[in-house]
Write an enzyme that holds these catalytic residues in place. Structure first.
Site, PDB file in Angstrom:
ATOM      1  N   PHE A 189       0.824  -1.090   0.174  1.00 16.47           N
ATOM      2  CA  PHE A 189      -0.051  -0.114   0.097  1.00 16.47           C
ATOM      3  C   PHE A 189       1.005   1.205  -0.133  1.00 16.47           C
ATOM      4  CE2 PHE A 189      -2.856   3.159   2.122  1.00 16.47           C
ATOM      5  CZ  PHE A 189      -4.174   3.051   1.432  1.00 16.47           C
ATOM      6  N   THR A 191       1.438   3.904   1.685  1.00 17.28           N
ATOM      7  CA  THR A 191       1.843   4.401   2.643  1.00 17.28           C
ATOM      8  C   THR A 191       2.837   3.694   3.517  1.00 17.28           C
ATOM      9  OG1 THR A 191       0.306   3.429   4.022  1.00 17.28           O
ATOM     10  CG2 THR A 191      -0.228   5.776   3.289  1.00 17.28           C
ATOM     11  N   LYS A 192       3.232   2.334   3.202  1.00 15.62           N
ATOM     12  CA  LYS A 192       4.099   1.538   3.748  1.00 15.62           C
ATOM     13  C   LYS A 192       5.418   1.967   3.493  1.00 15.62           C
ATOM     14  CE  LYS A 192       0.467  -0.738   4.926  1.00 15.62           C
ATOM     15  NZ  LYS A 192      -0.153  -0.477   6.230  1.00 15.62           N
ATOM     16  N   ASN A 193       6.603   1.545   4.247  1.00 13.76           N
ATOM     17  CA  ASN A 193       7.883   1.744   3.880  1.00 13.76           C
ATOM     18  C   ASN A 193       8.358   1.529   2.352  1.00 13.76           C
ATOM     19  OD1 ASN A 193       7.804   2.203   6.740  1.00 13.76           O
ATOM     20  ND2 ASN A 193       9.434   0.920   7.241  1.00 13.76           N
ATOM     21  N   LEU A 194       7.779   0.300   2.026  1.00 14.07           N
ATOM     22  CA  LEU A 194       8.002   0.120   0.580  1.00 14.07           C
ATOM     23  C   LEU A 194       6.536  -0.138  -0.012  1.00 14.07           C
ATOM     24  CD1 LEU A 194       9.903  -0.704  -1.833  1.00 14.07           C
ATOM     25  CD2 LEU A 194       9.677  -3.395  -1.251  1.00 14.07           C
TER      26      LEU A 194
END
Length: 380
Positions: A189, A191-194
């Site tokens: 998603f 907003t995730k770090n990746l």
């Protein structure tokens, strides 16, 4: 109101599409390889190398990754899975869809993660797995969880969606979060770090169990090993080729992006530590942590006032999560409480997440810090 400091902003919104990525996307479009393009397999190999695990299987989203993990373990209707009572309920939702019984355990007040000391009272003869969630970039206590799980013969599935790139210590050895349990999973998603430019996810198989990896691939492909031969029940979940291209590009800069996240968290710690009315998260005290969001605790009677005040100043915030899982209507009749859930309940009333993302400018963080100090000066 002027420019708003968002809770999250994808890098591409600020910087645009870099030429290298534009070229790779254009090539896929020109060739029309939108499903199962070679970039998907290439990304799986590259992420596998980055995580130093045995295999990575991509999925259409993080929730499907959780579902595939639960299905791959051959859990039966009525089997119990222990999981924390605080966090996003995707795992609980998938358990309920499979007819499993989520057993909710309270979380640690400081780390937001499952309280390991409560596991022993949550276990019954029906317990078949443990599913910890690494929340807000703070990995759960995997060394203790794995030791407990081994004593009870239970597989562990890690939900690492909020802490990709963070590390855990297992018997003195560092491993990437998500790769310590039998299975791990993540979401891509945005907003995730990746993150990608839509939905995506992955399962991590953390042993050389080739059959387990093959089974997960079959589950994600309608239960097929060979086309039109459906051997087991499955679903349709795959990472789009265009998203794989985006993720291959993002993976090259994941460590730099995570360093930026840590840098922002450290500055929040330094600039906000004198505000006695808020409790800061334990960043960056553990160098293994990679903040996904920066979640403070504030007195319940002040939280909405603070949130509204910050919004008036053009600063977005988010409440993760306003309801503990056992308070959610959809799951109330399907779960069992494995402990008292005091911390999970209290957290829903006092948490507030501040903007933190790699493309955040110093001036934007200045605005957040100044506004917080102004608010609490007025409430002394």
């Amino acid at each position: 109101m002027g420019n708003v400091v968002p809770i999250f902003r994808p890098e591409v919104v600020k910087e645009g599409v870099p030429p290298e990525l534009q070229s790779a996307l254009s090539q896929v479009i020109a060739e029309g390889r939108f499903i199962k393009g070679c970039e998907v397999a290439a990304f799986e190999k590259e992420l596998c190398l980055e995580l130093q695990t045995h295999s990575v299987v991509t999925t259409g989203n993080g929730t499907d990754a959780l579902l595939a993990c639960l299905m791959a373990l051959d859990l039966r209707e009525g089997d119990e899975v222990i999981t924390p009572a605080y966090g996003y309920p995707a795992a609980v939702e998938m358990m309920c869809l499979l007819g499993l019984k989520p057993v909710l355990v309270d979380v640690n007040w400081q780390t937001f993660n499952i309280e390991v000391g409560l596991l022993k009272d949550a276990v019954t003869s029906k317990t078949k797995a443990i599913l910890p969630i690494h929340l807000f970039g703070l990995p759960a206590s995997m060394d203790d969880i794995l030791h407990f799980a081994e004593q009870h013969g239970l597989p562990v599935i890690e939900d690492a969606a909020q802490c990709l790139g963070a590390e855990v210590e297992i018997e003195g050895t560092r491993r990437k979060a998500g790769t310590a349990g039998r299975l791990g999973c993540t979401s891509f998603f945005p907003t995730k770090n990746l993150g990608c430019w839509g939905d995506g996810g992955a399962v991590f198989v953390n042993s050389d169990d080739v059959q387990l990896t093959q089974k997960i691939r079959m589950i994600l492909n309608h239960g097929q090993r060979d086309k039109y031969l459906h051997e087991i029940l499955g679903l349709n979940s795959r990472l789009d080729t265009l998203q794989a291209v985006v993720l291959r590009h993002a993976l090259k800069y994941l460590r730099d992006a995570n360093e930026k996240r840590v840098e922002i968290a450290i500055r929040y710690q330094e600039e906000l530590r004198e505000i006695s009315e808020i409790e800061l998260p334990p960043f960056p005290h553990n160098p293994l942590n990679i903040p996904n969001v920066f979640t403070i605790k504030v007195k319940p009677q002040l939280r909405q006032q603070l949130k509204s005040f910050l919004w008036e100043k053009g600063i977005s915030t988010q409440i993760y999560y306003p309801l503990a899982m056992h308070w959610q209507k959809a799951y109330q009749s399907r779960i069992r409480s494995g402990s008292s859930l005091t911390n999970a309940e209290k957290l829903t009333h006092c948490v507030l997440s501040l903007p933190l993302f790699p493309s955040m400018e110093k001036a934007e963080q200045d605005r957040v810090i100044l506004a917080l100090n102004e608010f609490f000066r007025n409430h002394e």
